[in-house]
Enzyme design. Structure first.
Site, short mmCIF file in Angstrom:
data_model
loop_
_atom_site.label_atom_id
_atom_site.label_comp_id
_atom_site.label_asym_id
_atom_site.label_seq_id
_atom_site.Cartn_x
_atom_site.Cartn_y
_atom_site.Cartn_z
N ARG A 35 56.29 49.40 38.02
CA ARG A 35 55.53 48.50 37.14
C ARG A 35 54.24 49.14 36.64
NH1 ARG A 35 57.05 42.89 40.30
NH2 ARG A 35 58.76 42.40 38.89
N LYS A 195 73.66 31.79 42.15
CA LYS A 195 73.77 30.37 41.80
C LYS A 195 74.09 30.08 40.34
CE LYS A 195 70.28 28.63 45.03
NZ LYS A 195 68.87 28.19 44.99
N GLY A 345 66.27 40.91 39.21
CA GLY A 345 65.72 41.66 40.35
C GLY A 345 66.77 42.38 41.16
N GLY A 368 62.17 36.38 35.80
CA GLY A 368 62.20 35.02 35.26
C GLY A 368 61.99 34.98 33.75
#
Ligand code: ADP
Ligand code: MG
Length: 390
Positions: A35, A195, A345, A368
């Site tokens: 990052r 999910k 991720g 996200g």
């Protein structure tokens, strides 16, 4: 969207929102500096453009107030090394910080402490946004991973200072926009992971745009259940079976491709694994990976596509016995001659372990933010820069 090239930086102090949400080892050093490296092009651009000072701001972790364990201190040394110039930490008090920035020589790089240590950051408090803004003359947003949050340092400040998107944000937006708005066909999406609930909105936004949508991972189990199949002890979301069923019976359902065979075992720790057709999943076992037939089917769809977007591992790749499906798809993405984007991720971790990272056109590190972009949602940190989703 206002771009970095459209503002003047010579002799000005620039507040740059970066994503330095890094992990730190027990010895206090940064364990993965991806990052920090990702922010370098924008920081170099601003220094080359003659900025008098850079005030770098980032959150790290989810502190509730001041928490020394989540300080940005560990970033300083690595950043200074990578940027090849000194980096100093600003006083926590923003009035004092302002004096320090004002007195700095040309091209000084400052790092603000974790933005979430400041009360009001997450509430997007206008007073805090003004205090942040008082440190600089212009604002550059380069924390793509935070643009889905309307916080004082990501959104509030952009209402106060002249504001533009940094190079990392531009790269991410261009890549995701390219797949959503101008995909070369055939366009295949691969969705996996834990999910259905995390990715239902992504499926809904992608389905009308793609030619094929391949579903794997635990998410597929809920779809298999909706088809009336036995899934044994597999991870499923009972409260999403209806949603899965409506997707399977709705518009575009002919584009959905589910596993035809799966790798099962009695438990995650078991080394006694078997591949079975989806119609023959034993009630005593659970699905932990896609099977070899499915892997071949998915891989050939991927290799034959001109655009691929992949989010979510198709198995529990963290365990070597359940990683082959995910690794084979990583290889297929690498072989695909078209434009390929991988995000998420765990997906990025899996891609890294597969060894094929550098053969993917774009790795979306936004987490996200990337998902919400793929959902077609307006992201506050981009909207404030004038970005409008198509
Ligand atoms: P990403 O972070 O790439 O968006 P997710 O967070 O949605 O991906 O899901 C990743 C997790 O899904 C992985 O840790 C993986 O172990 C898990 N997973 C994938 N397939 C299965 C499965 N069949 N059963 C249980 N967990 C699974
Ligand atoms: Mg994840």
């Amino acid at each position: 969207m206002r771009l970095i090239e459209t503002l003047e930086y010579h002799g000005r102090a620039v507040f740059v929102r970066v994503d330095f949400n890094v992990t730190v080892g027990d010895d206090g050093s940064v364990t993965n500096d991806t990052r920090i490296r990702a922010a370098l092009p924008t920081l170099r651009y601003l220094l080359d453009a003659g900025a008098s000072a850079l005030v770098l701001a980032s959150h790290r972790g989810r502190p509730k107030g001041f928490d020394p364990a989540l300080s940005l201190g560990p970033v300083v040394e690595r950043l200074a090394m990578l940027l090849e110039c000194p980096v100093s930490v600003l006083p926590f008090d923003l009035a004092e910080a302002r004096r320090v920035v004002g007195a700095a020589g040309s091209g000084t790089v400052f790092l603000l402490e974790n933005t979430r240590f400041y009360p009001g950051e997450e509430a997007n408090d206008p007073t805090l946004a003004s205090s942040f803004a008082s440190l600089a003359d212009v604002f550059v947003e380069d924390a793509f991973g935070s643009v889905h949050r309307a916080h004082a340092s990501t959104e509030g400040i952009a209402h106060i200072l002249p504001a533009a998107a940094g190079l990392l944000v531009q790269r991410e937006v261009r890549a995701l926009e390219r797949v959503l708005e101008r995909p070369e066909r055939p366009f295949t999406a691969v969705l996996g992971g834990a999910k259905v609930s995390d990715k239902a909105r992504v499926i809904q936004n992608l389905l009308p745009r793609v030619d094929r949508l391949l579903i794997g991972g635990a998410m597929a189990n809920t779809f298999l259940l909706a088809q009336g199949l036995e899934v044994g002890k597999s991870l499923v979301e009972p409260d999403r079976v209806e949603l899965a069923g409506s997707l399977l019976g709705g518009d575009g359902s002919e584009k959905l491709v589910l596993p035809i065979d799966v790798v099962v075992a009695d438990s995650l720790d078991s080394t006694d694994v078997a591949s079975v057709p989806v119609k023959a999943i034993p009630a005593s076992s659970a699905v932990y990976d896609i099977g070899p037939e499915t892997t071949r089917l998915f891989a050939s769809e991927i290799v034959g596509s001109h655009t691929v977007v992949w989010n979510g591992p198709v198995g529990v790749f963290e365990r070597e016995v359940f990683a082959p499906g995910t690794y084979a798809l990583a290889e297929a993405v690498a072989q695909c001659p078209g434009y390929t984007v991988v995000g998420g991720g765990e997906s990025i971790t899996a891609l890294g372990r597969s060894g094929f990272s550098d053969r993917v056109d774009h790795i979306s590190t936004g987490g996200g933010a990337s998902l919400e972009f793929l959902e077609g949602r307006a992201l506050p940190g981009l909207a404030v820069l004038g970005y409008a989703n198509a």
